[in-house]
Design a protein around this motif. Structure first.
Motif, PDB file in Angstrom:
ATOM      1  N   GLY A 344       0.795  -1.233   0.000  1.00 43.89           N
ATOM      2  CA  GLY A 344       0.000   0.000   0.000  1.00 43.89           C
ATOM      3  C   GLY A 344       0.819   1.270   0.000  1.00 43.89           C
ATOM      4  N   VAL A 345       2.146   1.165  -0.176  1.00 43.53           N
ATOM      5  CA  VAL A 345       2.934   2.385  -0.375  1.00 43.53           C
ATOM      6  C   VAL A 345       3.658   2.248  -1.706  1.00 43.53           C
ATOM      7  N   HIS A 346       3.535   3.264  -2.541  1.00 47.23           N
ATOM      8  CA  HIS A 346       4.062   3.179  -3.907  1.00 47.23           C
ATOM      9  C   HIS A 346       5.030   4.323  -4.161  1.00 47.23           C
ATOM     10  N   PRO A 347       6.337   4.018  -4.250  1.00 46.02           N
ATOM     11  CA  PRO A 347       7.294   5.087  -4.560  1.00 46.02           C
ATOM     12  C   PRO A 347       7.317   5.397  -6.058  1.00 46.02           C
ATOM     13  N   HIS A 348       7.588   6.645  -6.371  1.00 45.46           N
ATOM     14  CA  HIS A 348       7.758   7.096  -7.758  1.00 45.46           C
ATOM     15  C   HIS A 348       8.968   8.016  -7.787  1.00 45.46           C
ATOM     16  N   LEU A 349      10.042   7.535  -8.367  1.00 50.77           N
ATOM     17  CA  LEU A 349      11.266   8.349  -8.420  1.00 50.77           C
ATOM     18  C   LEU A 349      11.396   8.988  -9.789  1.00 50.77           C
ATOM     19  N   TYR A 350      11.999  10.174  -9.810  1.00 49.90           N
ATOM     20  CA  TYR A 350      12.059  10.954 -11.049  1.00 49.90           C
ATOM     21  C   TYR A 350      13.403  10.843 -11.775  1.00 49.90           C
ATOM     22  N   GLY A 351      14.358  10.099 -11.199  1.00 53.87           N
ATOM     23  CA  GLY A 351      15.654   9.963 -11.867  1.00 53.87           C
ATOM     24  C   GLY A 351      16.484  11.231 -11.823  1.00 53.87           C
ATOM     25  N   LYS A 352      16.176  12.118 -10.887  1.00 49.38           N
ATOM     26  CA  LYS A 352      16.890  13.401 -10.816  1.00 49.38           C
ATOM     27  C   LYS A 352      18.021  13.328  -9.794  1.00 49.38           C
ATOM     28  N   ASP A 353      19.074  14.099 -10.042  1.00 46.85           N
ATOM     29  CA  ASP A 353      20.138  14.198  -9.046  1.00 46.85           C
ATOM     30  C   ASP A 353      19.549  14.722  -7.743  1.00 46.85           C
ATOM     31  N   VAL A 354      20.051  14.182  -6.642  1.00 52.75           N
ATOM     32  CA  VAL A 354      19.534  14.595  -5.334  1.00 52.75           C
ATOM     33  C   VAL A 354      20.226  15.894  -4.913  1.00 52.75           C
ATOM     34  N   ARG A 355      19.410  16.908  -4.660  1.00 51.64           N
ATOM     35  CA  ARG A 355      19.948  18.138  -4.067  1.00 51.64           C
ATOM     36  C   ARG A 355      19.024  18.527  -2.928  1.00 51.64           C
ATOM     37  N   PRO A 356      19.564  19.083  -1.837  1.00 48.24           N
ATOM     38  CA  PRO A 356      18.712  19.409  -0.690  1.00 48.24           C
ATOM     39  C   PRO A 356      17.496  20.254  -1.106  1.00 48.24           C
ATOM     40  N   GLY A 357      16.326  19.798  -0.723  1.00 48.56           N
ATOM     41  CA  GLY A 357      15.099  20.548  -0.977  1.00 48.56           C
ATOM     42  C   GLY A 357      14.490  20.310  -2.343  1.00 48.56           C
ATOM     43  N   ARG A 358      15.194  19.635  -3.242  1.00 44.95           N
ATOM     44  CA  ARG A 358      14.681  19.416  -4.592  1.00 44.95           C
ATOM     45  C   ARG A 358      13.652  18.288  -4.599  1.00 44.95           C
ATOM     46  N   LYS A 359      12.578  18.465  -5.392  1.00 44.18           N
ATOM     47  CA  LYS A 359      11.587  17.389  -5.543  1.00 44.18           C
ATOM     48  C   LYS A 359      12.183  16.291  -6.407  1.00 44.18           C
ATOM     49  N   ILE A 360      12.419  15.130  -5.801  1.00 43.82           N
ATOM     50  CA  ILE A 360      13.077  14.042  -6.543  1.00 43.82           C
ATOM     51  C   ILE A 360      12.172  12.819  -6.711  1.00 43.82           C
ATOM     52  N   GLY A 361      10.979  12.888  -6.146  1.00 42.88           N
ATOM     53  CA  GLY A 361      10.038  11.777  -6.291  1.00 42.88           C
ATOM     54  C   GLY A 361       8.891  11.979  -5.321  1.00 42.88           C
ATOM     55  N   HIS A 362       8.024  10.991  -5.264  1.00 37.79           N
ATOM     56  CA  HIS A 362       6.962  11.025  -4.263  1.00 37.79           C
ATOM     57  C   HIS A 362       6.564   9.605  -3.917  1.00 37.79           C
ATOM     58  N   VAL A 363       5.864   9.445  -2.813  1.00 39.48           N
ATOM     59  CA  VAL A 363       5.255   8.149  -2.504  1.00 39.48           C
ATOM     60  C   VAL A 363       3.749   8.357  -2.354  1.00 39.48           C
ATOM     61  N   ASN A 364       3.003   7.362  -2.804  1.00 39.49           N
ATOM     62  CA  ASN A 364       1.565   7.363  -2.600  1.00 39.49           C
ATOM     63  C   ASN A 364       1.221   6.242  -1.636  1.00 39.49           C
ATOM     64  N   ALA A 365       0.331   6.524  -0.714  1.00 35.69           N
ATOM     65  CA  ALA A 365      -0.134   5.484   0.211  1.00 35.69           C
ATOM     66  C   ALA A 365      -1.657   5.438   0.170  1.00 35.69           C
ATOM     67  N   LEU A 366      -2.195   4.232   0.126  1.00 35.56           N
ATOM     68  CA  LEU A 366      -3.644   4.038   0.152  1.00 35.56           C
ATOM     69  C   LEU A 366      -4.026   3.427   1.497  1.00 35.56           C
ATOM     70  N   GLY A 367      -5.153   3.852   2.053  1.00 32.30           N
ATOM     71  CA  GLY A 367      -5.545   3.307   3.340  1.00 32.30           C
ATOM     72  C   GLY A 367      -6.986   3.601   3.680  1.00 32.30           C
ATOM     73  N   ASP A 368      -7.321   3.242   4.911  1.00 32.26           N
ATOM     74  CA  ASP A 368      -8.704   3.399   5.348  1.00 32.26           C
ATOM     75  C   ASP A 368      -8.926   4.621   6.217  1.00 32.26           C
ATOM     76  N   THR A 369      -7.870   5.040   6.932  1.00 35.50           N
ATOM     77  CA  THR A 369      -8.059   6.193   7.813  1.00 35.50           C
ATOM     78  C   THR A 369      -6.961   7.212   7.557  1.00 35.50           C
ATOM     79  N   LEU A 370      -7.306   8.468   7.772  1.00 35.71           N
ATOM     80  CA  LEU A 370      -6.394   9.564   7.445  1.00 35.71           C
ATOM     81  C   LEU A 370      -5.083   9.463   8.235  1.00 35.71           C
ATOM     82  N   ASP A 371      -5.183   9.343   9.563  1.00 38.16           N
ATOM     83  CA  ASP A 371      -3.968   9.408  10.380  1.00 38.16           C
ATOM     84  C   ASP A 371      -3.004   8.270  10.044  1.00 38.16           C
ATOM     85  N   GLU A 372      -3.548   7.065   9.922  1.00 38.98           N
ATOM     86  CA  GLU A 372      -2.679   5.911   9.657  1.00 38.98           C
ATOM     87  C   GLU A 372      -2.049   6.019   8.270  1.00 38.98           C
TER      88      GLU A 372
END
Ligand code: ADP
Ligand code: MG
Length: 389
Positions: A344-372
């Motif tokens: 239930g957690v899906h990473p998506h990486l952008y193949g970009k060089d890592v630099r502090p603060g730069r958007k380099i990917g995201h993860v999506n999580a699916l679930g039943d409750t907001l907090d969890e």
């Protein structure tokens, strides 16, 4: 536009994307199962989308000849950013090329002042603003609205670059002095006490048919989106109004493809912040979280194909952006991060060089409750980036 003798109906179309960042990369991923061909116009061969396709033209989005040449190899041209020469796009349209969204729509996304003025004229709710502020205008404006005020560059800003919160006249003076030598034109707007930032995505076809995604909450820190929560944890009546505003804006701007509308919720009042006329960070949750992703619906819309369902696939979907830390690579932590959230957690990486603060990917999580679900997404993101919460 393609000079092939094959009628377009006998082969799959080629969508050309101006820009080769992560949005183009994710459009390519969505194009593959639909059979759609994609060509990208990249400035550098190392850009996120240029890394994953052989169909790359190198050229600048400000170079009219490069754009024309690129368009001649594609059936439909779309964009992954709005920093493009609009006159060159108009020339392509006048020569019979198909640019979606077209230049008249892109102008809204490119120019915040034009956008604000047009929305206000249309009677849509926006924060009060002044164009091209002088120090006198700042004084007059703060006499009405008080401090702080927000200065924005009219064009070219993103991720909070080009947005300044000013607390007094000295700060305004310093900002005006610092931009005096550059070409940055400013506008000034009322600072609003935001309770929630909301975004609404609409996918619209050339004839006006559209689908609307659930309204989401975007959690911003220092002008950068950190998390997106779908559906937005707000009253259904407010979410419905937000979607209605997004749909009105899609029609007003003549959008084709995805148009994202960012809104401020202040008490019960919704104010329109800005629009993006392309897939948007607030819609990355749709890749795993909706029946049809924003990238698939963007391609379907610009090709004038039938649109797909925007239904959520789980009660709660949370996206957490991966922002670079001091580590040079995410690779050493991927296995650990997958363990943390699976399933239930899906990473998506952008193949970009890592630099502090730069958007380099995201993860999506699916679930039943907001907090969890939110905690699971945040934990996976922190493990991947190496951030200590
Ligand atoms: N008028 C405002 N009042 C309060 N906060 C604002 C205002 N305008 C922008 N912000 C904050 O700054 C962020 C970035 O501003 P925005 O205009 O969306 O610029 P960008 O193009 O960088 O996304 C917003 O998401 C919001 O958090
Ligand atoms: Mg914004």
């Amino acid at each position: 536009m393609t000079s092939s003798t094959t009628p377009a109906t006998d082969r799959f179309p080629v969508v050309g994307i101006i820009g080769a960042g992560q949005l183009a990369r994710m459009m390519i991923q969505a194009a593959i199962p639909l059979g759609i061909g994609v060509r990208v116009l990249a400035e550098h061969a190392t850009e996120s989308a240029a890394l994953i396709t052989p169909n790359v033209d190198l050229g600048s989005p400000d170079d009219a000849a490069a754009l024309r040449d690129f368009a001649s190899r594609c059936d439909v041209v779309t964009l992954d950013h709005e920093l493009v020469d609009l006159d060159a796009l108009v020339a392509i349209e006048e020569a019979g090329g198909v640019v979606r969204p077209g230049a008249t729509t892109l102008r809204y996304a490119k120019d915040k002042l034009y956008q604000r003025s047009a929305f206000q004229r249309a009677g849509l709710p926006v924060p009060d603003f002044v164009d091209a502020p002088t120090l006198d205008a700042v004084e007059a404006f703060t006499a009405r609205h008080g401090w702080p005020v927000v200065a924005k560059s009219q064009t070219g800003g993103y991720d909070g670059r080009g947005v300044w919160v000013l607390h007094d006249l000295d700060e305004a003076r310093a900002l005006f002095a610092s931009v005096a030598d550059s070409n940055v034109a400013l506008m000034l707007e009322q600072w609003v006490r935001i309770d929630h930032e909301i975004a609404v995505l609409v996918a619209r076809r050339p004839g006006g048919e559209f689908v609307t995604y659930p309204a989401v909450e975007t959690v911003q820190r220092d002008g950068i989106c950190h998390e997106v929560i779908a559906p937005a944890p707000i009253a259904p009546e407010i979410a419905a109004r937000a979607r209605d505003l997004g749909e009105q804006i899609a029609a007003l701007t003549g959008a084709v493809g995805i148009i994202a509308t960012e809104l401020f919720l202040v008490g019960d009042e919704l104010l329109i912040n800005e629009v993006a006329t392309r897939p948007h960070n607030s819609g990355h949750f749709t890749i795993d979280g909706c029946a049809t992703s924003q990238f698939a619906n963007h391609l379907r819309a610009v090709l004038d194909w039938p649109l797909g369902s925007t239904d959520l696939l789980a009660p709660v979907v949370v996206m957490a952006n991966l922002l670079g830390e001091d580590h040079a690579s995410l690779a050493p932590r991927m296995r650990h991060a997958l363990l943390a959230g699976a399933p239930g957690v899906h990473p998506h990486l952008y193949g970009k060089d890592v630099r502090p603060g730069r958007k380099i990917g995201h993860v999506n999580a699916l679930g039943d409750t907001l907090d969890e679900t939110r905690a699971r997404a945040a934990q996976a993101a922190a493990r991947l980036t190496g951030r200590t919460p």
